[in-house]
Design an enzyme around this catalytic site. Structure first.
Site, PDB file in Angstrom:
ATOM      1  N   HIS A 152     -18.761 -14.943  29.864  1.00 26.33           N
ATOM      2  CA  HIS A 152     -20.060 -14.311  29.669  1.00 26.33           C
ATOM      3  C   HIS A 152     -21.242 -15.203  29.552  1.00 26.33           C
ATOM      4  O   HIS A 152     -22.294 -15.238  29.200  1.00 26.33           O
ATOM      5  CB  HIS A 152     -20.119 -13.352  28.606  1.00 26.33           C
ATOM      6  CG  HIS A 152     -18.976 -12.168  29.068  1.00 26.33           C
ATOM      7  ND1 HIS A 152     -18.879 -11.294  27.921  1.00 26.33           N
ATOM      8  CD2 HIS A 152     -18.298 -11.931  30.084  1.00 26.33           C
ATOM      9  CE1 HIS A 152     -17.977 -10.366  28.369  1.00 26.33           C
ATOM     10  NE2 HIS A 152     -17.665 -10.932  29.442  1.00 26.33           N
ATOM     11  N   ASP A 170     -13.638 -15.249  23.259  1.00 24.79           N
ATOM     12  CA  ASP A 170     -14.833 -16.198  23.039  1.00 24.79           C
ATOM     13  C   ASP A 170     -14.465 -17.610  22.825  1.00 24.79           C
ATOM     14  O   ASP A 170     -13.358 -17.673  21.997  1.00 24.79           O
ATOM     15  CB  ASP A 170     -15.619 -15.856  21.843  1.00 24.79           C
ATOM     16  CG  ASP A 170     -16.375 -14.444  21.936  1.00 24.79           C
ATOM     17  OD1 ASP A 170     -15.639 -13.642  22.676  1.00 24.79           O
ATOM     18  OD2 ASP A 170     -17.428 -14.334  21.316  1.00 24.79           O
ATOM     19  N   LYS A 219     -29.391 -12.310  22.628  1.00 25.29           N
ATOM     20  CA  LYS A 219     -29.455 -11.005  22.559  1.00 25.29           C
ATOM     21  C   LYS A 219     -29.592 -10.713  21.193  1.00 25.29           C
ATOM     22  O   LYS A 219     -28.800 -11.440  20.111  1.00 25.29           O
ATOM     23  CB  LYS A 219     -27.876 -10.282  22.986  1.00 25.29           C
ATOM     24  CG  LYS A 219     -26.816 -10.880  22.571  1.00 25.29           C
ATOM     25  CD  LYS A 219     -25.639 -10.296  23.377  1.00 25.29           C
ATOM     26  CE  LYS A 219     -24.330 -11.051  22.769  1.00 25.29           C
ATOM     27  NZ  LYS A 219     -23.245 -10.251  23.572  1.00 25.29           N
ATOM     28  N   ASP A 238     -14.938 -14.120  27.929  1.00 27.24           N
ATOM     29  CA  ASP A 238     -16.208 -13.681  26.850  1.00 27.24           C
ATOM     30  C   ASP A 238     -17.008 -14.833  26.815  1.00 27.24           C
ATOM     31  O   ASP A 238     -17.057 -15.635  27.772  1.00 27.24           O
ATOM     32  CB  ASP A 238     -15.581 -13.287  25.489  1.00 27.24           C
ATOM     33  CG  ASP A 238     -16.512 -12.002  25.180  1.00 27.24           C
ATOM     34  OD1 ASP A 238     -17.686 -12.454  24.874  1.00 27.24           O
ATOM     35  OD2 ASP A 238     -15.896 -11.037  24.527  1.00 27.24           O
ATOM     36  N   ASP A 239     -17.905 -14.775  25.712  1.00 30.25           N
ATOM     37  CA  ASP A 239     -18.985 -15.884  25.624  1.00 30.25           C
ATOM     38  C   ASP A 239     -18.169 -17.331  25.678  1.00 30.25           C
ATOM     39  O   ASP A 239     -16.950 -17.436  24.851  1.00 30.25           O
ATOM     40  CB  ASP A 239     -19.806 -15.773  24.566  1.00 30.25           C
ATOM     41  CG  ASP A 239     -20.484 -14.356  24.455  1.00 30.25           C
ATOM     42  OD1 ASP A 239     -21.015 -13.993  25.474  1.00 30.25           O
ATOM     43  OD2 ASP A 239     -20.776 -13.737  23.516  1.00 30.25           O
ATOM     44  N   ARG A 262     -28.102 -16.135  27.805  1.00 32.20           N
ATOM     45  CA  ARG A 262     -28.606 -14.937  27.158  1.00 32.20           C
ATOM     46  C   ARG A 262     -29.016 -15.149  25.612  1.00 32.20           C
ATOM     47  O   ARG A 262     -27.987 -15.636  24.990  1.00 32.20           O
ATOM     48  CB  ARG A 262     -27.942 -13.845  27.758  1.00 32.20           C
ATOM     49  CG  ARG A 262     -26.491 -13.751  27.004  1.00 32.20           C
ATOM     50  CD  ARG A 262     -25.472 -12.619  27.227  1.00 32.20           C
ATOM     51  NE  ARG A 262     -24.401 -12.546  26.793  1.00 32.20           N
ATOM     52  CZ  ARG A 262     -23.403 -11.501  26.664  1.00 32.20           C
ATOM     53  NH1 ARG A 262     -24.050 -10.349  27.034  1.00 32.20           N
ATOM     54  NH2 ARG A 262     -22.131 -11.654  26.415  1.00 32.20           N
TER      55      ARG A 262
END
Length: 380
Positions: A230, A186, A262, A206-207, A260
């Site tokens: 991501h 991340d 979540k 990743d994010d 996104r």
């Protein structure tokens, strides 16, 4: 004569010491041992002058900096591979204090190298060898981190707590992890309040941004580029609150997702509110362009929305881009528990889907948001 000799001896002792004494104007770090001396010195300026290497199993603790300390990083500081430090313990570097300025030297750019390639095994923080996080902040009082590079963190790069702190012109280069097993890398994990991240560049696995919680002043993510990971995420667990977020003028490229939100599957408390995405463009997205999901579990989504965590007041304005070719990709995915997603608005959503993508899906949200392109291949 005796007084003169005493003064001469004192001067020799001071000049022999590698770092400045308490109360001095500046202090220089040229090795790991100098960090503790400089922090304790309460100097107005700390000069970190690489190249040098932090020994294995050691971390840099700068959490007790004097208010308004100015830290200047020049050259490369490398962290030797550890076999014991992991993500549950201290980060390789931690910085705290009020009104801190931590920036790169203008003529000899600062680099922090986590030697992640020596840790990466494709498992990230979910197993394999222990992997420490890279850089934890707990700063307050209009602190600024500016202009330096983070290279090859073992796992999560920035873990941001505290409040009222700006990250400007930061480069996070984890591109080597694309082929060497980087995972859970991340870029910016945010749990602080009043956090601004701007003019920065991230290539990771990743994010790019993951907001876990933030209340009050919230988070601003402006004019940033995200590559290979991501995308831009809000990820909220049980009891978490994320509110007052602005994502503006950002680009996401060659990533699994672009945007996104979540929330945890079967969450009982917490909320997400007042979130704005303005002028976010993307290209080469392999899974979902824009998603809101209430089925999140760490092991993967359940595919069934079940939540008592409301998501309200989310706006998408001039958001769009191109999906990559693929039979599992879709432009938009809304999966909400009944009555939990309200006031979701799309203005100028322009997503170009590939011919073999799935159609966008919207469930659990009534009325269906105008302009979302539900049950369509894309919106353009």
């Amino acid at each position: 004569m005796k007084l003169l000799l005493l003064n001469l001896l004192a001067a020799i002792c001071v000049s022999a010491h590698p770092a400045a004494a308490t109360g001095s104007t500046s202090c220089t770090v040229k090795s790991y041992a100098d960090f503790s001396t400089c922090v304790a010195s309460k100097s107005a300026t700390i000069l970190i002058k690489g190249p040098f290497t932090i020994p294995a199993e050691k971390v840099v603790d700068m959490t007790k900096l004097q208010a308004n300390t100015h830290v200047i990083l020049s050259g490369k500081v490398k962290f030797a591979k550890s076999s014991k430090l992991d993500g549950d313990g201290p980060a390789l570097m931690s910085v705290g204090g009020a009104g801190i300025i931590f920036e790169s030297d203008a003529t000899n750019p600062g680099i922090l190298d986590g030697t992640g390639e020596l840790y990466w095994d494709g498992k990230g923080g979910n197993g394999g060898v222990p992997k420490p996080k890279m850089f934890r902040t707990s700063t307050t009082g209009n602190s600024v981190f500016k202009g330096f590079t983070i290279l090859n963190a073992p796992v999560h790069v920035f873990s941001i707590g505290g409040s009222d702190t700006t990250f400007d012109n930061i480069k996070i280069d984890m591109s080597l992890g694309d082929t060497k097993g980087g995972h859970n890398t991340d870029g910016f994990d945010v749990s602080g309040n009043g956090i601004t991240i701007q003019n920065s560049w991230v290539h990771n696995q990743d994010d790019c941004l993951a907001i876990n919680k933030s209340q009050g002043k919230g988070v601003k993510f402006i004019n940033n580029t995200c590559i290979g990971g991501h995308g831009i995420s809000i990820s909220v667990k049980e009891g978490g609150i994320v509110e007052n977020v602005l994502v503006k003028d950002c680009v996401v490229k060659q990533s699994t997702n672009a945007i996104r939100i979540k929330t945890l599957y079967q969450a009982k408390t917490g909320h997400v509110s007042n979130i704005a995405y303005n002028n976010v463009q993307f290209d080469g997205i392999t899974k979902v362009g824009v998603s809101i999901q209430q089925d999140y579990l760490n092991g993967g989504p359940t595919g069934k929305a079940d939540s008592k965590m409301p998501i309200t007041g989310v706006t998408f304005t001039n958001v769009g881009g191109n999906m990559a070719s693929g039979s599992k990709a879709k432009a938009l995915y809304l999966l909400c528990a009944t009555g939990m997603c309200k006031d979701i608005k799309f203005t100028g959503l322009k997503i170009k889907a590939a011919s073999n993508n799935l159609k966008s899906t919207c469930s659990g949200i009534t009325p269906v948001p105008s302009g979302a392109g539900c049950n369509q291949l894309g919106t353009v």
